[in-house]
Each structure stands twice: as structure tokens, then as C-alpha cells.
Design a protein around this motif. Structure first.
Motif, short mmCIF file in Angstrom:
data_model
loop_
_atom_site.label_atom_id
_atom_site.label_comp_id
_atom_site.label_asym_id
_atom_site.label_seq_id
_atom_site.Cartn_x
_atom_site.Cartn_y
_atom_site.Cartn_z
N PRO A 218 12.84 2.16 2.82
CA PRO A 218 13.05 1.60 1.47
C PRO A 218 12.44 0.20 1.34
N PHE A 219 12.52 -0.60 2.41
CA PHE A 219 11.92 -1.92 2.42
C PHE A 219 10.40 -1.82 2.26
N PHE A 220 9.79 -0.90 3.00
CA PHE A 220 8.34 -0.69 2.90
C PHE A 220 7.96 -0.22 1.49
N ALA A 221 8.78 0.64 0.91
CA ALA A 221 8.50 1.14 -0.44
C ALA A 221 8.50 -0.02 -1.44
N GLU A 222 9.42 -0.97 -1.25
CA GLU A 222 9.50 -2.12 -2.15
C GLU A 222 8.25 -2.99 -2.06
N TYR A 223 7.72 -3.12 -0.86
CA TYR A 223 6.55 -3.98 -0.65
C TYR A 223 5.25 -3.18 -0.50
N ARG A 224 5.29 -1.94 -0.94
CA ARG A 224 4.16 -1.04 -0.74
C ARG A 224 2.85 -1.62 -1.26
N PHE A 231 -0.67 4.17 0.05
CA PHE A 231 0.40 5.16 -0.02
C PHE A 231 1.02 5.15 -1.42
N HIS A 232 1.30 6.32 -1.97
CA HIS A 232 2.06 6.39 -3.22
C HIS A 232 3.52 6.04 -2.93
N LYS A 233 4.14 5.33 -3.84
CA LYS A 233 5.50 4.86 -3.62
C LYS A 233 6.47 6.01 -3.36
N GLU A 234 6.25 7.13 -4.05
CA GLU A 234 7.16 8.27 -3.90
C GLU A 234 7.13 8.83 -2.47
N LYS A 235 6.02 8.63 -1.77
CA LYS A 235 5.87 9.20 -0.43
C LYS A 235 6.87 8.62 0.56
N ILE A 241 5.60 10.45 5.00
CA ILE A 241 5.10 9.38 5.86
C ILE A 241 5.99 9.34 7.09
N THR A 242 5.38 9.44 8.26
CA THR A 242 6.13 9.42 9.51
C THR A 242 6.26 7.99 10.00
N LEU A 243 7.47 7.59 10.38
CA LEU A 243 7.73 6.22 10.83
C LEU A 243 7.99 6.21 12.32
N TYR A 244 7.31 5.31 13.03
CA TYR A 244 7.53 5.10 14.46
C TYR A 244 7.88 3.63 14.67
N THR A 245 8.88 3.35 15.49
CA THR A 245 9.21 1.96 15.80
C THR A 245 9.27 1.76 17.31
N TYR A 246 8.93 0.56 17.74
CA TYR A 246 9.00 0.17 19.14
C TYR A 246 10.03 -0.95 19.28
#
Length: 482
Positions: A218-224, A231-235, A241-246
Motif C-alpha cells: 500500500p505504501f508503494f501504491a501511494e508513492y507509485r 506500474f499501474h496503481k491497481e496492480k 506485482i511480486t514483492l521480495y524483501t531482504y
């Protein structure tokens, strides 16, 4: 402190239990450099501890361990040691492990001597370059600040590029990139978003602690529009969209809601393939020299990212059936080998199912090959819609398919297979011009890890069950009596 040797003065350690091969390698290099030979991991440890070898050549399979152990030990003692792994039975996994741990090269026996000598020449050049760079950096205090900063940038960029080019895996490329960015900027966290081929992915790493994945999208969508404008906001809300974190280094997790974003596009020959985003404190500004460094960094990583994704797609396609998009014959047998090994080791069971479309020749003859291909695609979709996430579906060949159902007994396998059989028969395959009902026959066998049999025997049993279904009237499931 290591001495910067000219090539003829370089010292080489050969770790190999094959005496004949050892002599060949030693003879090839004896006129050019100083050679030390040993045959075991433990002896290699002792020699590496007491010597500054420029190059290390190590066999992957040794009597008391693995060449990977020698590689790890050598790199821990001297990160700039150049290590060449040689192997008899190489796999992509072993090559990837060696390269990701810092091996300079990886040769599979038997290899041409020209390839070996070419690898040695590159390793010598790289070794000397590293040591010269270290020597210059030790004199950095005598330089003007601008010169010192520039040499720091060049050296950092070279080491970063060297690590980056050694990696064969996307996850490792992203980890190396994000670590470099975080250490360079002191950012709260950094991200790399990629939209390339059929992949839409975002990789993120905090400078310290961990990121809250649930809140991140949701944070990424806000600052898309700032961070990921392609990326389209709806995605961000439909799992496309696949998210990976380290994990970052030890420390308190970052409060990313208080950060601002500075984004750098990833461009390859005029084509944007993604972006690198740096998330920093609102009151912090990136220095001009650092900003320039990040632009150079993105120009380095962009073609590398494109390459690793192209490589991933090629590897996927080599194991994927072109018509249906599911696993092909080759991948099916690889998966079956792995499942037999796993079930035998864990003393568990799994089910193998072979499927054949009934009267397929008649479908082709009556409706044409285009409709026949459509039926094959339709059955593939129905199979994948009915199986679990951990199950495997493959096109076995022609109009035949296979299923591998891990941790499944006869009752569970029969329930699933019978449901698929009825689903296929119940609904017609429909095109704008054709409505065609078809059926399929199924053969099922359960592999018992307590009473292992060979792969060929398992397939033969399952195949016989399938053809019994055919003989008994088709459109049914037959269980093999193992």
C-alpha cells in the motif's frame, strides 16, 4: 599485506585428488608460476593459512569434503584470492553456489586446455588489478580530496561490478545491488522495481532490521508515480506485482512511512525496464557526487538485470511446453527424479498420474489440428485448475499428460483424479465455431518410500493402469496394483 606479483611470480595452489589431472595442470603452469599441490581439504586449509596464494585451483569433489569448503575458507582469509573450481559432474546448482561464493571461474571435466589457460590468464589479471587498487587506496591520504573521492568511486564501482557479474541468480543480483545502495547512501531502505518480459517484481532491503511486507505494498501504491511510474496503481492490489524483501543488518526496523523517495530509472538502449528507488529521511539530501555515482550504478545494473531476466526466461522456456505453458517432458522427468529421491529419503508416498485424451486422432481428423491443439490447451488448464500448489502438471507428449502429487496416498490421489476426470467430461470445449465434448483416461500409481522401486518401473505400472482405463471403456481412472 599482499605483494603485487608479476604473472611469472604468482603462486598457485592446486587442490586435486586425481593424480593424473593434477600432473596435467601442474605441467601446464609450471613454466609460468610457482606451483603447490595437495589432495585434501584439510591440507588445503593448512597451506592457505600459512601462504598468500594468488590463484587456487580446486576440484569440487575431494576425499574429505568439497571444493566449496576450500573456496569459502580461501575467500574468508583473502577476499581477493582468485579461485577456479573444476568439476566432473556439474549441475546448475553447484555452479551457481560456487559463483555466488566468489569463484572466478568454473570448468567441467574434461575441458580443453585452452579454456583452462584462458581462465588462468583472466584470474591473474584480476588478481593484479585488485592488489594495485588496494595499494593506491592505502596512499589515499596523500591525495587531493577530489582525486581521493573519484578513486574511491572507481574502486567501489569496480568491486561492485565484479560481484554483480559473478552472480547467476536474480535474487543475488538484487541483494548485491541493494546492499551497495544502502551502504553508499545511508538510506532507510532501497528498492529495485522491474517490469520486463512477463515479470513484474519489486525487491527491497532496509539498511537495518526488517520491512513490514503487509504495509509495504500500500505504501508503494501511494508513492507509485514517483518510485514505480511504469506500474499501474491497481496492480499493487491484485497480486500481479511480486514483492521480495531482504533483511538488513542488525538494528531497529525502519519506519518507512516517514521517508521520501528519490528514483533512478533503469534504462537499456532507450527502453525503461524498471527503477531503483532510494528512501531517505525528509530532511536529508543526496550529495551531488553520490547522486552521480547512483546514476552510473544504474547504467551498470540495467543491462545486467535485463540479462538475468532473459536468462531466467530461456531456462523456463527450455523446461516449458510451448503449446500449453506447463512443464514439458524434460522437466516432468526431473521433477519425478526429485520426488522419488525425496519420498525414499523421508519414507513418504506420492502419486503419479498419467492422462491420455480419448479418441484424440478422431478429434484431429474431424475438426482439424487447430481444434486438436485447443483441446490439449483446454485439458492443461483444467489440470492446473484442480491441482494443489505443490503438485506438478506436465505435458508428457502428444495428447498425454502427467501429474505428480507429493505426500499423497491412494485415497487422496483417487479423489483428486476422479474429480478431474468428471470435470473434463462435464463441460464442453467451446470456440466461436465449435462446441466439443471430450473425455480423458487416467492411470494412477502410488510410490511408497518404504518400498522403493525404480522410476522406469513406476512409469510402467502407471502406464499399464492408463491403458487398462482405455481397454475398459475410457473416461475413467484405474489404480495400479503395486
Amino acid at each position: 599485506m599482499n605483494t603485487i606479483n608479476i604473472p611469472s611470480k604468482c603462486s598457485v595452489l592446486i587442490v586435486c585428488g586425481d593424480e593424473a589431472l593434477c600432473e596435467i595442470l601442474k605441467s601446464a603452469l609450471a613454466q609460468r608460476m610457482s606451483i603447490t599441490v595437495c589432495a585434501s581439504v584439510n591440507n588445503a586449509f593448512t597451506l592457505i593459512e600459512s601462504n598468500n596464494f594468488d590463484l587456487i585451483i580446486v576440484d569440487l569433489l575431494l576425499s574429505d569434503g568439497s571444493g566449496i569448503d576450500v573456496l569459502t575458507f580461501a575467500k574468508r582469509r583473502d577476499e581477493f584470492a582468485e579461485v577456479l573450481i573444476i568439476a566432473g559432474n556439474a549441475t546448475l546448482e553447484s555452479a551457481t553456489a560456487a559463483i555466488n561464493l566468489g569463484a572466478a571461474s568454473y570448468l567441467v571435466k574434461p575441458f580443453p586446455m585452452s579454456d583452462f589457460l584462458a581462465s588462468i590468464d583472466k584470474m591473474i589479471a584480476s588478481r593484479i588489478f585488485h592488489l594495485k587498487s588496494l595499494s593506491i587506496m592505502r596512499q589515499a591520504d596523500l591525495m587531493a580530496p577530489v582525486v581521493k573521492g573519484h578513486i574511491n568511486d572507481i574502486t567501489s564501482l569496480y568491486y561492485f561490478t565484479n560481484k554483480l557479474m559473478l552472480s547467476l541468480e536474480i535474487a543475488e543480483v538484487m541483494r548485491i545491488t541493494l546492499e551497495e545502495v544502502n551502504s553508499r547512501i545511508g538510506s532507510g531502505f532501497s528498492s529495485v522495481g522491474v517490469k520486463l518480459l512477463n515479470y513484474s517484481e519489486i525487491y527491497s532491503m532496509p539498511a537495518a532490521g526488517e520491512l513490514d511486507e503487509k504495509s509495504l505494498m500500500p505504501f508503494f501504491a501511494e508513492y507509485r508515480s514517483r518510485a514505480f511510474p511504469y506500474f499501474h496503481k491497481e496492480k499493487f492490489n491484485d497480486d500481479s506485482i511480486t514483492l521480495y524483501t531482504y533483511k538488513g543488518r542488525r538494528g531497529e526496523a525502519v519506519n518507512f512511512s516517514d521517508l521520501k523517495c528519490i528514483s533512478y530509472p533503469l534504462v537499456v538502449i532507450g527502453k525503461t525496464v524498471g527503477s531503483m528507488s532510494v528512501w531517505i529521511s525528509p530532511d536529508k539530501e543526496i550529495e551531488q557526487s553520490v547522486n552521480q555515482y547512483l546514476h552510473i550504478l544504474t547504467s551498470v545494473i540495467s543491462p545486467v538485470i535485463e540479462h538475468v531476466y532473459l536468462d531466467l526466461q530461456m531456462r523456463f522456456q527450455s523446461k516449458t511446453d510451448n503449446l500449453t505453458g506447463i512443464a514439458n517432458h524434460r522437466q516432468f522427468f526431473e521433477a519425478l527424479d526429485r520426488e522419488i529421491a525425496r519420498a525414499s529419503r523421508k519414507r513418504s508416498s506420492f502419486a503419479l498420474v498419467l492422462i491420455d485424451i480419448d479418441n484424440f486422432k478422431s478429434i484431429n481428423d474431424t475438426y482439424g489440428h487447430q481444434i486438436g491443439d485447443g483441446v490439449i490447451i483446454d485439458l492443461a488448464k483444467r489440470l492446473t485448475a484442480n491441482i494443489r500448489t505443490g503438485d506438478a502438471a506436465a505435458r508428457y507428449g502428444g495428447e498425454e499428460f502427467g501429474l505428480i502429487l507429493p505426500d499423497t496416498d491412494e485415497v487422496g490421489a483417487m479423489t483428486l483424479t476422479d474429480r478431474i476426470c468428471k470435470d473434463v467430461a462435464a463441460a464442453a470445449f467451446v470456440t466461436p465455431k465449435t462446441k466439443l465434448k471430450y473425455t480423458a483416461s487416467f492411470g494412477l500409481a502410488v510410490y511408497d518410500g518404504n518400498n522403493p522401486i525404480s522410476k522406469d518401473a513406476l512409469i510402467e505400472k502407471t502406464d499399464k493402469a492408463l491403458y487398462k482405463s482405455k481397454r475398459d471403456g475410457k473416461n475413467r481412472v484405474t489404480v495400479s496394483d503395486l
